[in-house]
Structure formats: structure tokens, C-alpha cells
Motif scaffolding. Sequence first.
Motif, PDB file in Angstrom:
ATOM      1  N   VAL A 195       0.797  -1.257   0.216  1.00 26.47           N
ATOM      2  CA  VAL A 195       0.128  -0.097   0.056  1.00 26.47           C
ATOM      3  C   VAL A 195       0.833   1.295   0.054  1.00 26.47           C
ATOM      4  CG1 VAL A 195      -1.837   1.335   1.357  1.00 26.47           C
ATOM      5  CG2 VAL A 195      -1.820  -1.321   1.431  1.00 26.47           C
ATOM      6  N   VAL A 196       0.882   2.105  -1.161  1.00 23.56           N
ATOM      7  CA  VAL A 196       1.416   3.229  -1.321  1.00 23.56           C
ATOM      8  C   VAL A 196       0.521   4.565  -1.070  1.00 23.56           C
ATOM      9  CG1 VAL A 196       2.909   4.641  -2.754  1.00 23.56           C
ATOM     10  CG2 VAL A 196       3.259   1.905  -2.734  1.00 23.56           C
ATOM     11  N   PRO A 197       0.689   5.171  -0.041  1.00 19.27           N
ATOM     12  CA  PRO A 197       0.022   6.263   0.064  1.00 19.27           C
ATOM     13  C   PRO A 197       0.058   7.460  -1.231  1.00 19.27           C
ATOM     14  CG  PRO A 197       1.301   6.141   1.824  1.00 19.27           C
ATOM     15  CD  PRO A 197       1.658   4.951   1.015  1.00 19.27           C
ATOM     16  N   TRP A 198      -1.101   8.050  -1.492  1.00 17.07           N
ATOM     17  CA  TRP A 198      -0.979   8.747  -2.471  1.00 17.07           C
ATOM     18  C   TRP A 198      -0.042   9.776  -2.643  1.00 17.07           C
ATOM     19  CZ3 TRP A 198      -3.893   6.622  -6.146  1.00 17.07           C
ATOM     20  CH2 TRP A 198      -4.906   6.077  -6.074  1.00 17.07           C
ATOM     21  N   PRO A 199       0.184  10.638  -1.612  1.00 18.55           N
ATOM     22  CA  PRO A 199       1.219  11.764  -1.699  1.00 18.55           C
ATOM     23  C   PRO A 199       2.569  11.299  -1.753  1.00 18.55           C
ATOM     24  CG  PRO A 199      -0.284  11.979   0.380  1.00 18.55           C
ATOM     25  CD  PRO A 199      -0.692  10.560  -0.263  1.00 18.55           C
ATOM     26  N   VAL A 233      -5.492  27.550   8.582  1.00 14.56           N
ATOM     27  CA  VAL A 233      -6.157  27.231   7.584  1.00 14.56           C
ATOM     28  C   VAL A 233      -5.058  26.884   6.612  1.00 14.56           C
ATOM     29  CG1 VAL A 233      -5.907  29.803   6.460  1.00 14.56           C
ATOM     30  CG2 VAL A 233      -7.491  28.357   5.857  1.00 14.56           C
ATOM     31  N   THR A 234      -3.773  27.026   6.714  1.00 13.29           N
ATOM     32  CA  THR A 234      -2.603  26.768   5.897  1.00 13.29           C
ATOM     33  C   THR A 234      -2.059  25.315   6.052  1.00 13.29           C
ATOM     34  OG1 THR A 234      -1.030  27.918   7.244  1.00 13.29           O
ATOM     35  CG2 THR A 234      -1.815  29.058   5.376  1.00 13.29           C
ATOM     36  N   ASP A 235      -2.740  24.694   7.087  1.00 14.34           N
ATOM     37  CA  ASP A 235      -2.263  23.575   7.690  1.00 14.34           C
ATOM     38  C   ASP A 235      -2.901  22.263   7.296  1.00 14.34           C
ATOM     39  OD1 ASP A 235      -0.233  24.811   9.265  1.00 14.34           O
ATOM     40  OD2 ASP A 235      -1.466  25.068  10.992  1.00 14.34           O
ATOM     41  N   TYR A 236      -3.946  22.422   6.414  1.00  9.89           N
ATOM     42  CA  TYR A 236      -4.978  21.297   6.161  1.00  9.89           C
ATOM     43  C   TYR A 236      -4.304  20.730   4.973  1.00  9.89           C
ATOM     44  CZ  TYR A 236      -7.811  22.654  10.146  1.00  9.89           C
ATOM     45  OH  TYR A 236      -8.116  22.946  11.408  1.00  9.89           O
ATOM     46  N   LYS A 237      -4.612  19.188   4.672  1.00 11.05           N
ATOM     47  CA  LYS A 237      -4.243  18.475   3.674  1.00 11.05           C
ATOM     48  C   LYS A 237      -5.745  17.978   3.164  1.00 11.05           C
ATOM     49  CE  LYS A 237       0.303  17.396   4.668  1.00 11.05           C
ATOM     50  NZ  LYS A 237       1.264  16.220   4.900  1.00 11.05           N
ATOM     51  N   ILE A 238      -5.641  17.470   1.828  1.00 12.20           N
ATOM     52  CA  ILE A 238      -6.875  16.822   1.303  1.00 12.20           C
ATOM     53  C   ILE A 238      -7.388  15.484   2.315  1.00 12.20           C
ATOM     54  CG2 ILE A 238      -7.624  15.324  -0.673  1.00 12.20           C
ATOM     55  CD1 ILE A 238      -5.935  16.942  -2.526  1.00 12.20           C
ATOM     56  N   SER A 239      -6.388  15.183   2.772  1.00 15.96           N
ATOM     57  CA  SER A 239      -6.901  13.844   3.481  1.00 15.96           C
ATOM     58  C   SER A 239      -7.659  14.210   4.814  1.00 15.96           C
ATOM     59  CB  SER A 239      -5.451  13.154   3.836  1.00 15.96           C
ATOM     60  OG  SER A 239      -4.672  13.858   4.561  1.00 15.96           O
ATOM     61  N   ASP A 240      -7.402  15.463   5.217  1.00 11.88           N
ATOM     62  CA  ASP A 240      -8.043  15.895   6.288  1.00 11.88           C
ATOM     63  C   ASP A 240      -9.288  16.505   6.405  1.00 11.88           C
ATOM     64  OD1 ASP A 240      -5.663  16.043   8.032  1.00 11.88           O
ATOM     65  OD2 ASP A 240      -5.052  17.933   7.047  1.00 11.88           O
ATOM     66  N   ASN A 241      -9.860  16.341   5.058  1.00 11.62           N
ATOM     67  CA  ASN A 241     -11.264  16.471   4.768  1.00 11.62           C
ATOM     68  C   ASN A 241     -12.411  15.710   5.596  1.00 11.62           C
ATOM     69  OD1 ASN A 241     -12.176  18.856   3.328  1.00 11.62           O
ATOM     70  ND2 ASN A 241     -12.248  17.909   1.271  1.00 11.62           N
ATOM     71  N   PHE A 242     -11.808  14.447   5.788  1.00 16.53           N
ATOM     72  CA  PHE A 242     -12.863  13.351   6.244  1.00 16.53           C
ATOM     73  C   PHE A 242     -13.054  13.887   7.744  1.00 16.53           C
ATOM     74  CE2 PHE A 242     -11.239  10.847   2.627  1.00 16.53           C
ATOM     75  CZ  PHE A 242     -12.477  10.438   2.498  1.00 16.53           C
ATOM     76  N   ASN A 243     -12.031  14.220   8.435  1.00 15.68           N
ATOM     77  CA  ASN A 243     -12.383  14.513   9.944  1.00 15.68           C
ATOM     78  C   ASN A 243     -13.054  16.161   9.875  1.00 15.68           C
ATOM     79  OD1 ASN A 243     -11.050  12.481  11.166  1.00 15.68           O
ATOM     80  ND2 ASN A 243      -9.054  13.400  11.035  1.00 15.68           N
ATOM     81  N   LEU A 244     -12.477  16.933   9.067  1.00 17.10           N
ATOM     82  CA  LEU A 244     -13.339  18.297   9.108  1.00 17.10           C
ATOM     83  C   LEU A 244     -14.564  18.090   8.867  1.00 17.10           C
ATOM     84  CD1 LEU A 244     -10.705  20.469   6.842  1.00 17.10           C
ATOM     85  CD2 LEU A 244     -11.161  20.511   9.648  1.00 17.10           C
ATOM     86  N   VAL A 245     -15.111  17.291   8.035  1.00 21.18           N
ATOM     87  CA  VAL A 245     -16.689  17.280   7.475  1.00 21.18           C
ATOM     88  C   VAL A 245     -17.195  16.434   8.839  1.00 21.18           C
ATOM     89  CG1 VAL A 245     -18.270  16.123   6.119  1.00 21.18           C
ATOM     90  CG2 VAL A 245     -16.332  17.417   5.158  1.00 21.18           C
ATOM     91  N   ASN A 246     -16.732  15.166   8.850  1.00 27.20           N
ATOM     92  CA  ASN A 246     -17.223  14.331   9.948  1.00 27.20           C
ATOM     93  C   ASN A 246     -17.529  14.767  11.450  1.00 27.20           C
ATOM     94  OD1 ASN A 246     -17.425  12.321   8.151  1.00 27.20           O
ATOM     95  ND2 ASN A 246     -15.866  11.082   9.045  1.00 27.20           N
ATOM     96  N   SER A 247     -16.749  15.866  11.727  1.00 26.64           N
ATOM     97  CA  SER A 247     -16.575  16.352  13.014  1.00 26.64           C
ATOM     98  C   SER A 247     -17.466  17.599  13.026  1.00 26.64           C
ATOM     99  CB  SER A 247     -15.206  16.707  13.533  1.00 26.64           C
ATOM    100  OG  SER A 247     -14.797  17.789  12.753  1.00 26.64           O
ATOM    101  N   GLY A 248     -17.912  18.108  11.974  1.00 27.25           N
ATOM    102  CA  GLY A 248     -18.779  19.287  11.779  1.00 27.25           C
ATOM    103  C   GLY A 248     -17.970  20.535  11.629  1.00 27.25           C
TER     104      GLY A 248
END
Length: 442
Positions: free
Chosen positions: A72-76, A250-265
Motif C-alpha cells: 500500500v503506497v499512500p497517494w502523496p 487554514v494553511t495546515d490542512y491537507k486533502i486527507s484532512d477533509n474527512f475529519n473536518l466534515v465528520n466532526s462538523g
Amino acid sequence: MLEFKLSRRGLLGAATSAAIASAFPAPFVRAQSERRIVFWHSYSQKERSDHMRLVANRFEQANPGVKVDIEVVPWPAFPQKWPAAAAAGTLPDVTILLAENAVPMSLAGALLPMDDVLASLGGADAFKGNIAIATGRFRDQQISIPHYVHNRLLVYRKDRLAEAGLKPPVTWDDALNAAVATTRAPDHFGWIPKLAKGDVGGGYLLWMMTRSANGSFFDKDGNVSFDSQPVRDATQFIIEIARKSGGPGVTDYKISDNFNLVNSGKTSLAEDSAAIVAGAAQKAPDVAAQLDATFMPKRERVGNLMGGISVALPKGSNPEDGNAFAKFLFTEENYLPFLLTIPLFMFPALKSAEGPAFFDNPTIQRFRNVVDVTLTGLQDSTLAGMEDGLNPYAGPVFNSYAVEDMFQRILLQDEPVEQAVAQTAKAIEKVVGDVKTRLDRG
């Protein structure tokens, strides 16, 4: 220095073995020893990873003597991992990759053509629209085949828009108003763009907004057109979103953080694919009940960005079995069940998979508007930076993170937008120049 000595008995034994081997056809001899397939994929979610292992097990059972080793090779990590593997002679036999990453691999001579794989699947016409050609045809060769596709959407909280008395955003102004109106700091924020260093979130978002302003990073001949008014306007729009609704860090977030940002509200709006809704449906059902999606905000048009996740055949050590395994990934028993391991996460590339078995899935039915927006967007969608066809410069430019560096300078150092865009254009031109130099040498 090591010395190897061969006795007369050993010499005779070797000769006898050679005689036995020559008495049988190559496939027989090949079948007697274990053959290893190295398979890279980036499907880190348990459901998808487990399914890939199941497919590998099925292939092993159908092909005695074959062992499929999965990494398994992470996308980045992929853009850095494959050149190192190529230099070390350890490329895999089969890989899943972002379609745009196949172009630099092909230029480096690291890929085998897949024309026969495409033909075995029914040719380009077996795939939706023009995606087989648009995402995988380069210099008259099929260098990759789309495994699945998706389109970037603007995902939003229905409850928060309703509370603000707003409809789903359509234009840039609508989106900015919605982002500001649905910010309730410090509890949650309107729209947190993904602008971190070492990630492509900023580049992808800027390309979509530039495209919506009828601009591009490149002209039709592949020349850099970054220092332009559409890019400056799109940059300014994203900066306003970040400053007025992105919250601290706001300059610290990556695409992969979107799940936590959305799921946590934590965020009310998010640029992502339908996968973000799929993740919420699994992990945060109360949040998912409030999610819907629309097209990315437009100025002159919608800047649809296709996510093309493809299969390619690097020059590994077992091309014959690798070729067969690539075909096996698309068989009926493997393909549609894979798409539904996490419903909404992946959309069919093969036409044959887009039928009742796909649409009758309960999650697909529940979020049918998200599905319809995705499928409509895919009709006018391209890979980032490749609206005029596969571009050898797009992947290196996005993977250089020059755009993310630009956003960092503007937001953290107050560099003027016009100056930042001009400086970034020079950085992008250097990346393109380096690629052209390598092409000339090749």
C-alpha cells in the motif's frame, strides 16, 4: 572475492537439469516455480484494501504457482516512490496510480503499453465517454486504464445553509456569502480550503477556480499561462475564502484532512468528491444526514476536475503475469464489488458496471443527488491541467507544490497576490523547463 567451484557431479547434475528443462515447453517449466507479482495500490481504507487482497487471492487460486505481493503506497508518496524504485530496479508489476502520474512514468521509460489490456476489455468504447483515451492515451500508446473516476464537488451542510436562509451556492459570490454566513467560530467554520505544503489541495482548488474563470495553467500547446488574470482572480477568491471563513491554521490542512473536518462538523462547505459523503455515511451518520452536494462555484463556467484513478504496468520483473492480473481487476466478479466496497467513493469507468446493481445500492439511492451531480460533472470534466489532452508537464507542476507555497506566502507573509502569482509562474516555468530538458535528452 567469492569463488564458486563446480564438481564433476555438480556439472553433470546441472547438465541433466538443463536437459530436463529443455524437454518441456516454457509454460510447463514456468508453472513449476513460484512466480511473484508485485502490486502497488493506494487504497488504504480497510474495505478497499481487504477487497484487493481478496482479488489477489482469487488470482492466485486461478493461477497455481503465482504469488501476489501487495504494498500500500499512500497517494502523496507515489510521485517520489516510483523514481526511487525505477533507479533501484524494483518497480512493481502492476500499480494503481493517479492518471496524471502515468505520463512522467511513461516518459521515463518506466511503463509497459496497455493496448492489449484495453482491447481485451472491449476497447475504449467499453468505457464511459472518452475517459479511456483522455486519461490514458499518450503518444499513440495506452499507458494506463481508468480503474474508477469521480468529480470534485462542493459538499455542503443543508442545515447550516437553511439556518442562514441560503440556497446551495452557484457562483463565486454565492459561495463566499455561504462560507461567511455558516461560520460560527470557534465551533465551526464556513469553508476550510486545503492549502498545506507538500499536498496538492491548493493546486487542485486553484485550477478548478481558474478553469471556472475560463483560464488555465497551460495553453493548448502546453506553454505556461499561469501569470494571467483568471489565475489572479481565482487566487484572490480562494484567499478571501481562507481569511473570512477558514479559521485558524487554514494553511495546515491537507486533502486527507477533509474527512475529519466534515465528520466532526468543523466545516460547513468542502471541496471534495462524493467520497467525503461516503465517509460520513460510515463514520458520522448524523452528519451525513445533513450533507448534500452541488457543482463547484462558477464564474463563467464550472471548473470540473476529474479524479482519474488508473491501472498501469510498470517495468517490473514479471510482465506476463502482471498483464494478466491487470485484466483480472476488471472482471465482473471483481470490479463492481470493488466499486461498492464503500458506496459513493468510486464511480464506474466501465459502462457495463453502471447499471441496476450499482444504482440499487441503498447508499447510492439515499444520496442520489450527490451521484447525479457527480455523473453530470463527469460529462465535462478533465484531469487537472489536462483540458487539452494528456500533458507531460501537469503532473510535475502539481507535484512541485509551487501553488501551495504561493498560498503560504500570501496568507502568512502578506505577499501581494499579483506578485505571488508572477513569482509562482516563474517557478512553474522552471519545472516545465526541467521536464523539457529531460525530454530533449531522452
